[in-house]
Write a protein that holds these residues in place. Structure first.
Motif, mmCIF file in Angstrom:
data_model
loop_
_atom_site.group_PDB
_atom_site.id
_atom_site.type_symbol
_atom_site.label_atom_id
_atom_site.label_comp_id
_atom_site.label_asym_id
_atom_site.label_seq_id
_atom_site.Cartn_x
_atom_site.Cartn_y
_atom_site.Cartn_z
ATOM 1 N N ARG A 22 0.814 -1.217 0.000
ATOM 2 C CA ARG A 22 0.000 0.000 0.000
ATOM 3 C C ARG A 22 0.852 1.273 0.000
ATOM 4 N NH1 ARG A 22 -3.089 -3.911 2.085
ATOM 5 N NH2 ARG A 22 -5.310 -3.866 1.723
ATOM 6 N N ALA A 72 -11.233 4.500 -6.216
ATOM 7 C CA ALA A 72 -11.862 4.820 -4.933
ATOM 8 C C ALA A 72 -10.908 5.650 -4.080
ATOM 9 C CB ALA A 72 -12.240 3.530 -4.212
ATOM 10 N N SER A 73 -11.466 6.538 -3.282
ATOM 11 C CA SER A 73 -10.638 7.479 -2.519
ATOM 12 C C SER A 73 -9.617 6.767 -1.633
ATOM 13 C CB SER A 73 -11.515 8.410 -1.687
ATOM 14 O OG SER A 73 -12.324 7.661 -0.793
ATOM 15 N N GLY A 74 -9.987 5.640 -1.047
ATOM 16 C CA GLY A 74 -9.061 4.916 -0.187
ATOM 17 C C GLY A 74 -7.894 4.278 -0.913
ATOM 18 N N ASN A 75 -7.963 4.206 -2.227
ATOM 19 C CA ASN A 75 -6.882 3.609 -3.030
ATOM 20 C C ASN A 75 -6.083 4.646 -3.821
ATOM 21 O OD1 ASN A 75 -7.500 0.962 -2.270
ATOM 22 N ND2 ASN A 75 -9.035 0.761 -3.873
ATOM 23 N N GLN A 76 -6.457 5.899 -3.741
ATOM 24 C CA GLN A 76 -5.825 6.911 -4.590
ATOM 25 C C GLN A 76 -4.370 7.197 -4.220
ATOM 26 O OE1 GLN A 76 -8.348 10.356 -4.929
ATOM 27 N NE2 GLN A 76 -9.776 9.288 -6.285
ATOM 28 N N ARG A 77 -4.060 7.269 -2.910
ATOM 29 C CA ARG A 77 -2.684 7.614 -2.517
ATOM 30 C C ARG A 77 -1.688 6.597 -3.062
ATOM 31 N NH1 ARG A 77 0.390 5.332 0.588
ATOM 32 N NH2 ARG A 77 -1.283 4.221 1.664
ATOM 33 N N GLN A 78 -1.927 5.304 -2.797
ATOM 34 C CA GLN A 78 -0.951 4.301 -3.246
ATOM 35 C C GLN A 78 -0.897 4.195 -4.769
ATOM 36 O OE1 GLN A 78 -3.528 3.455 -1.080
ATOM 37 N NE2 GLN A 78 -4.356 1.423 -1.566
ATOM 38 N N MET A 147 -6.098 -4.303 -6.575
ATOM 39 C CA MET A 147 -7.257 -3.578 -6.050
ATOM 40 C C MET A 147 -8.474 -3.791 -6.945
ATOM 41 S SD MET A 147 -5.527 0.164 -5.451
ATOM 42 C CE MET A 147 -5.295 0.322 -7.209
ATOM 43 N N GLY A 149 -11.151 -1.745 -5.923
ATOM 44 C CA GLY A 149 -11.836 -0.511 -5.573
ATOM 45 C C GLY A 149 -11.657 0.573 -6.621
#
Length: 197
Positions: A22, A72-78, A147, A149
């Motif tokens: 991640r 999805a927002s929770g996957n954007q950083r990585q 992912m 998401g």
């Protein structure tokens, strides 16, 4: 005597020590590394050697921005920080390549004339190849962050406007950063998941 032919170091690299990543360093992933991964995973089993998996590598800042709109927002950083993100998709017209992939059956492609049945076959067999893809990335000494998401229909429209490919999974690829791995979650024991009849 061990039950596995794979040596312990390879077991650790591919399975025991491998986690979904991640966070990634900025060390590049080379074309040579991806080619080596593909050279392994192209041997995955698929019905009639159909090989419907297609891999679209997202590397440039411009392509990343196009992709991030659908993640999805929770996957954007990585996804933003991974050197490469692979869109793993199923080629819905895989049957066009069957005369070359199965030369002993030159008319086999005609068996896949029905578009719905062909799409189901493409997705199932690409799914087999996706598992191999994650192992191939690990075999290259890289970390994989698969992912689901994301907005698949949006990705398909953004990158595969002709409708011939259906995205199934995104996989971030790179060298893991120190914060890459969460503690491993429990897994089912063999007696819970395996039935012998």
């Amino acid at each position: 005597m061990t039950s596995l032919a794979l040596d312990p170091a390879a077991q650790d690299l591919l399975f025991h020590e491998a986690h979904t990543a991640r966070a990634f360093t900025d060390e590049p992933v080379t074309d040579e590394q991806i080619a080596a991964v593909y050279d392994l995973i192209k041997l995955a089993p698929t019905a009639y050697n159909s090989s419907p998996l297609r891999i679209t590598l997202i590397r440039s800042a411009e392509a990343k921005q196009r992709l991030l709109r659908h993640v999805a927002s929770g996957n954007q950083r990585q996804t933003a920080e991974a050197p490469v993100t692979a869109i793993l998709s199923a080629d819905l017209d895989f049957h066009e390549k069957l005369p070359r992939l199965v030369p002993a059956k030159p008319t086999l492609k005609d068996a896949f004339a029905d578009a719905d049945a062909r799409a189901a076959s493409a997705q199932l067999n690409a799914g087999l190849q996706i598992g191999y893809f994650v192992l191939g990335v690990r075999a290259a000494g890289l970390a994989a962050g698969p992912m689901s998401g994301f907005d698949a229909a949006g990705v398909d429209k953004e990158f595969f406007g002709d409708g011939r490919q259906r995205s199934l999974v995104l996989v971030n690829i790179g060298r893991p950063a120190e914060s890459a791995f969460a503690p491993r979650q429990p897994r089912l024991a063999a007696e819970e998941a395996v039935t012998s009849l």
